[in-house]
Design an enzyme around this catalytic site. Structure first.
Site, PDB file in Angstrom:
ATOM      1  N   ASN A  54       0.876  -1.174   0.000  1.00 30.51           N
ATOM      2  CA  ASN A  54       0.000   0.000   0.000  1.00 30.51           C
ATOM      3  C   ASN A  54       0.915   1.226   0.000  1.00 30.51           C
ATOM      4  O   ASN A  54       1.488   1.581   1.026  1.00 30.51           O
ATOM      5  CB  ASN A  54      -0.891  -0.026   1.243  1.00 30.51           C
ATOM      6  CG  ASN A  54      -1.890   1.116   1.253  1.00 30.51           C
ATOM      7  OD1 ASN A  54      -1.793   2.042   0.446  1.00 30.51           O
ATOM      8  ND2 ASN A  54      -2.830   1.065   2.166  1.00 30.51           N
ATOM      9  N   ARG A  64      -2.230  -2.197  -3.679  1.00 30.06           N
ATOM     10  CA  ARG A  64      -3.506  -1.540  -3.474  1.00 30.06           C
ATOM     11  C   ARG A  64      -3.528  -0.326  -4.395  1.00 30.06           C
ATOM     12  O   ARG A  64      -2.652   0.547  -4.308  1.00 30.06           O
ATOM     13  CB  ARG A  64      -3.630  -1.067  -2.027  1.00 30.06           C
ATOM     14  CG  ARG A  64      -4.918  -0.349  -1.782  1.00 30.06           C
ATOM     15  CD  ARG A  64      -4.753   0.762  -0.803  1.00 30.06           C
ATOM     16  NE  ARG A  64      -6.029   1.444  -0.611  1.00 30.06           N
ATOM     17  CZ  ARG A  64      -6.163   2.588   0.019  1.00 30.06           C
ATOM     18  NH1 ARG A  64      -5.101   3.176   0.536  1.00 30.06           N
ATOM     19  NH2 ARG A  64      -7.336   3.160   0.138  1.00 30.06           N
ATOM     20  N   HIS A  98     -13.002   1.943  -0.436  1.00 28.10           N
ATOM     21  CA  HIS A  98     -12.902   0.841   0.547  1.00 28.10           C
ATOM     22  C   HIS A  98     -13.435  -0.464  -0.020  1.00 28.10           C
ATOM     23  O   HIS A  98     -13.858  -1.353   0.721  1.00 28.10           O
ATOM     24  CB  HIS A  98     -13.705   1.141   1.843  1.00 28.10           C
ATOM     25  CG  HIS A  98     -13.235   2.322   2.632  1.00 28.10           C
ATOM     26  ND1 HIS A  98     -14.103   3.233   3.205  1.00 28.10           N
ATOM     27  CD2 HIS A  98     -11.989   2.741   2.949  1.00 28.10           C
ATOM     28  CE1 HIS A  98     -13.418   4.155   3.842  1.00 28.10           C
ATOM     29  NE2 HIS A  98     -12.130   3.882   3.700  1.00 28.10           N
ATOM     30  N   ARG A 104     -13.538  14.261   7.677  1.00 26.02           N
ATOM     31  CA  ARG A 104     -14.377  14.608   6.517  1.00 26.02           C
ATOM     32  C   ARG A 104     -15.826  14.769   6.942  1.00 26.02           C
ATOM     33  O   ARG A 104     -16.315  14.052   7.821  1.00 26.02           O
ATOM     34  CB  ARG A 104     -14.306  13.503   5.455  1.00 26.02           C
ATOM     35  CG  ARG A 104     -12.940  13.342   4.849  1.00 26.02           C
ATOM     36  CD  ARG A 104     -12.994  12.347   3.689  1.00 26.02           C
ATOM     37  NE  ARG A 104     -11.665  11.857   3.408  1.00 26.02           N
ATOM     38  CZ  ARG A 104     -11.324  10.567   3.396  1.00 26.02           C
ATOM     39  NH1 ARG A 104     -12.232   9.634   3.607  1.00 26.02           N
ATOM     40  NH2 ARG A 104     -10.088  10.215   3.143  1.00 26.02           N
ATOM     41  N   GLY A 155     -15.262   0.535  14.084  1.00 24.03           N
ATOM     42  CA  GLY A 155     -16.185  -0.609  14.022  1.00 24.03           C
ATOM     43  C   GLY A 155     -15.660  -1.835  14.750  1.00 24.03           C
ATOM     44  O   GLY A 155     -16.416  -2.559  15.405  1.00 24.03           O
ATOM     45  N   GLU A 156     -14.344  -2.068  14.671  1.00 22.04           N
ATOM     46  CA  GLU A 156     -13.762  -3.260  15.295  1.00 22.04           C
ATOM     47  C   GLU A 156     -13.536  -3.075  16.792  1.00 22.04           C
ATOM     48  O   GLU A 156     -13.536  -4.038  17.541  1.00 22.04           O
ATOM     49  CB  GLU A 156     -12.396  -3.583  14.644  1.00 22.04           C
ATOM     50  CG  GLU A 156     -12.524  -4.095  13.237  1.00 22.04           C
ATOM     51  CD  GLU A 156     -11.196  -4.121  12.496  1.00 22.04           C
ATOM     52  OE1 GLU A 156     -10.136  -4.226  13.142  1.00 22.04           O
ATOM     53  OE2 GLU A 156     -11.224  -4.032  11.254  1.00 22.04           O
ATOM     54  N   ASN A 157     -13.302  -1.803  17.189  1.00 19.12           N
ATOM     55  CA  ASN A 157     -12.822  -1.568  18.551  1.00 19.12           C
ATOM     56  C   ASN A 157     -13.768  -0.837  19.492  1.00 19.12           C
ATOM     57  O   ASN A 157     -13.584  -0.896  20.699  1.00 19.12           O
ATOM     58  CB  ASN A 157     -11.513  -0.758  18.500  1.00 19.12           C
ATOM     59  CG  ASN A 157     -10.415  -1.530  17.817  1.00 19.12           C
ATOM     60  OD1 ASN A 157     -10.064  -2.622  18.248  1.00 19.12           O
ATOM     61  ND2 ASN A 157      -9.898  -0.990  16.736  1.00 19.12           N
ATOM     62  N   GLU A 215      -7.533  -5.981   4.310  1.00 19.42           N
ATOM     63  CA  GLU A 215      -7.365  -5.625   2.895  1.00 19.42           C
ATOM     64  C   GLU A 215      -6.084  -6.235   2.325  1.00 19.42           C
ATOM     65  O   GLU A 215      -6.032  -6.618   1.166  1.00 19.42           O
ATOM     66  CB  GLU A 215      -7.339  -4.096   2.745  1.00 19.42           C
ATOM     67  CG  GLU A 215      -8.717  -3.489   2.971  1.00 19.42           C
ATOM     68  CD  GLU A 215      -8.664  -2.026   3.365  1.00 19.42           C
ATOM     69  OE1 GLU A 215      -8.343  -1.756   4.545  1.00 19.42           O
ATOM     70  OE2 GLU A 215      -8.938  -1.170   2.530  1.00 19.42           O
TER      71      GLU A 215
HETATM   72  P1  AMP Z   1      -8.688   3.202  10.784  1.00 20.22           P
HETATM   73  O1  AMP Z   1      -8.772   4.372   9.857  1.00 20.22           O
HETATM   74  O2  AMP Z   1      -9.517   2.032  10.348  1.00 20.22           O
HETATM   75  O3  AMP Z   1      -7.282   2.807  11.138  1.00 20.22           O
HETATM   76  O4  AMP Z   1      -9.347   3.687  12.143  1.00 20.22           O
HETATM   77  C1  AMP Z   1      -8.710   4.660  12.935  1.00 20.22           C
HETATM   78  C2  AMP Z   1      -9.683   5.187  13.929  1.00 20.22           C
HETATM   79  O5  AMP Z   1     -10.203   4.115  14.744  1.00 20.22           O
HETATM   80  C3  AMP Z   1      -9.020   6.116  14.921  1.00 20.22           C
HETATM   81  O6  AMP Z   1      -8.990   7.411  14.438  1.00 20.22           O
HETATM   82  C4  AMP Z   1      -9.890   5.974  16.143  1.00 20.22           C
HETATM   83  O7  AMP Z   1     -10.856   7.005  16.075  1.00 20.22           O
HETATM   84  C5  AMP Z   1     -10.616   4.664  15.975  1.00 20.22           C
HETATM   85  N1  AMP Z   1     -10.341   3.729  17.066  1.00 20.22           N
HETATM   86  C6  AMP Z   1      -9.325   2.865  17.205  1.00 20.22           C
HETATM   87  N2  AMP Z   1      -9.424   2.192  18.374  1.00 20.22           N
HETATM   88  C7  AMP Z   1     -10.535   2.650  18.987  1.00 20.22           C
HETATM   89  C8  AMP Z   1     -11.202   2.370  20.214  1.00 20.22           C
HETATM   90  N3  AMP Z   1     -10.745   1.466  21.065  1.00 20.22           N
HETATM   91  N4  AMP Z   1     -12.327   3.055  20.497  1.00 20.22           N
HETATM   92  C9  AMP Z   1     -12.806   3.979  19.645  1.00 20.22           C
HETATM   93  N5  AMP Z   1     -12.244   4.286  18.472  1.00 20.22           N
HETATM   94  C10 AMP Z   1     -11.133   3.635  18.147  1.00 20.22           C
END
Ligand code: AMP
Length: 394
Positions: A7, A88, A177, A236, A328-330, A379
């Protein structure tokens, strides 16, 4: 069979080296600040992390050092072990609906389409050129972010604007995405055995998009001509009334690009909270009672719920909703807040099961009308899988 997923950003290059016999990551890492002072790399392998500052004049330097280090660190014995490189790629317009073996034509197209992805497509070309130089003769495959969304029909992808804008300038929804949404769609299909599966895939990270997927095919997605459209994101705005742009231009004496820059970099969670683009920071302050952060959080949840409601109708119901990417994951609280608002759709989640981070988990209750899953996206693996498929087809 060993494949590298790449990437390439304008000043960074991320990689994962996969053993495709087991689909496991042998090594991964990041080259940062390419062409900028203070450049460095991190390589993770066998549970260890190697970090070093090193001069990286350009992407070719990064790739050369990466390949040298793979050998120095005994990750591979020789470059001959690398069977393929998957890249990517961001914008393939409506020409690419699946992954392709990279040829001169693909590189020319990336350049041609750069006005749609001015930061990403040129960076992708730099990554490809660097690998072509370092590993001549190794098959390279391009995996486009836009490809998965090419199954949308024109009622989804056209905007209600003069049709000639589409014909003359390609003004339409492309979506992004796509590799993540496709991974989520494939993984969900393995978890949930149902014909004509109706899926809403919520990729919510710093950037975010939601896709409606029917039987593995994208029906609609929230991002548009560019990644600025759709749900509210870290910085955004997502969807807004376009008249705001000319109004603010007049009020602040800015040109259109400057206001678009505000919408890309100073809006979303950051804009409303006036504090941070990071959901963790916003949630922490919201818990302390900060009104701007509470507003930012609630508006974020609302924008996700709006899209889920819209796509529920579009799909004629929904079987599975998946949360993926950083938030979404965390984020247990964001998933909880979103799902609470989905009660009219019969969505019920188990609060204990929802208390997880980054693991495939079904968080809905047995009596929920819709199954809700958390699925970490991958990904890089999807790119490696597509590369393997192309290698096998040769
Ligand atoms: P990504 O762009 O998929 O890497 O997501 C990054 C974003 O995930 C970060 O800017 C955080 O806002 C969010 N994030 C990561 N861990 C957590 C968490 N434990 N709780 C809430 N938001 C999280």
């Amino acid at each position: 069979m060993k494949i590298i997923s790449i990437n390439a950003g304008s000043s960074s290059l991320k990689f994962s080296l996969f053993d495709m016999d087991t689909e496991s990551v042998i090594a991964s890492g990041l080259f940062e600040r390419i062409g900028i002072e203070g450049s460095c790399y991190t390589i993770k392998c066998r549970g260890e992390k190697v970090e070093q500052e090193v001069e990286l004049v350009d992407h070719s330097d990064a790739v050369r050092i990466l390949l040298e280090k793979l050998i120095d660190l005994n990750i591979i014995e020789s470059l001959d072990e690398i069977d393929g490189v998957g890249h990517r790629l961001v914008h393939g317009k409506d020409k690419y609906s699946s992954s392709v073996v990279i040829t001169d034509e693909v590189i020319e197209d990336l350049d041609k389409f750069k006005e749609f992805a001015p930061l990403h497509n040129p960076a992708n070309i730099l990554g490809i050129s660097a690998f072509r130089e370092a590993l001549p003769g190794v098959t390279m495959v391009g995996v486009f972010d836009t490809a998965f969304h090419q199954t949308m029909d024109e009622t989804s992808y056209l905007y209600p604007v003069p049709y000639s804008w589409y014909e003359k300038y390609g003004v339409r929804k492309y979506g992004f995405h796509g590799t993540s949404h496709r991974y989520i769609s494939d993984t969900t299909a393995k978890l949930v055995d149902k014909e004509n599966l109706r899926l809403i895939s919520c990729h919510i990270g710093n950037g975010g998009s939601i896709s409606a997927v029917l039987d593995g095919k994208c029906v609609d997605t929230s991002m548009g001509l560019t990644p600025l459209a759709g749900i509210m994101m870290g910085t955004r705005s997502g969807d807004i009334d376009p008249s705001i742009i000319t109004y603010v231009m007049e009020k602040e004496g800015k040109n259109a690009s400057e206001v678009i820059d505000d919408l890309n970099k100073r809006s979303g969670l950051l804009g409303l909270s006036e504090y941070s683009h990071d959901m963790r920071d916003v949630l922490a302050r919201a818990d302390e009672g900060d009104e701007n952060c509470i507003l930012a959080r609630d508006k974020y949840v609302r924008s996700i719920v709006n899209y889920i409601g819209q796509y529920h109708l579009l799909l004629g119901g929904v079987d599975v909703i998946v949360f993926t990417a950083g938030v979404g994951e965390n984020s247990t609280p964001i998933r909880k807040l979103v799902c609470e608002k989905l009660l009219p759709l019969g969505v019920k989640i188990d609060l204990e099961k929802n208390n997880i981070r980054g693991e495939i988990t079904k968080i809905s209750t047995e009596d929920s009308k819709v199954q809700v899953y958390v699925i970490p996206t991958d990904e890089e693996l999807m790119i490696a899988r597509d590369t393997l498929l192309k290698l096998e087809a040769r």
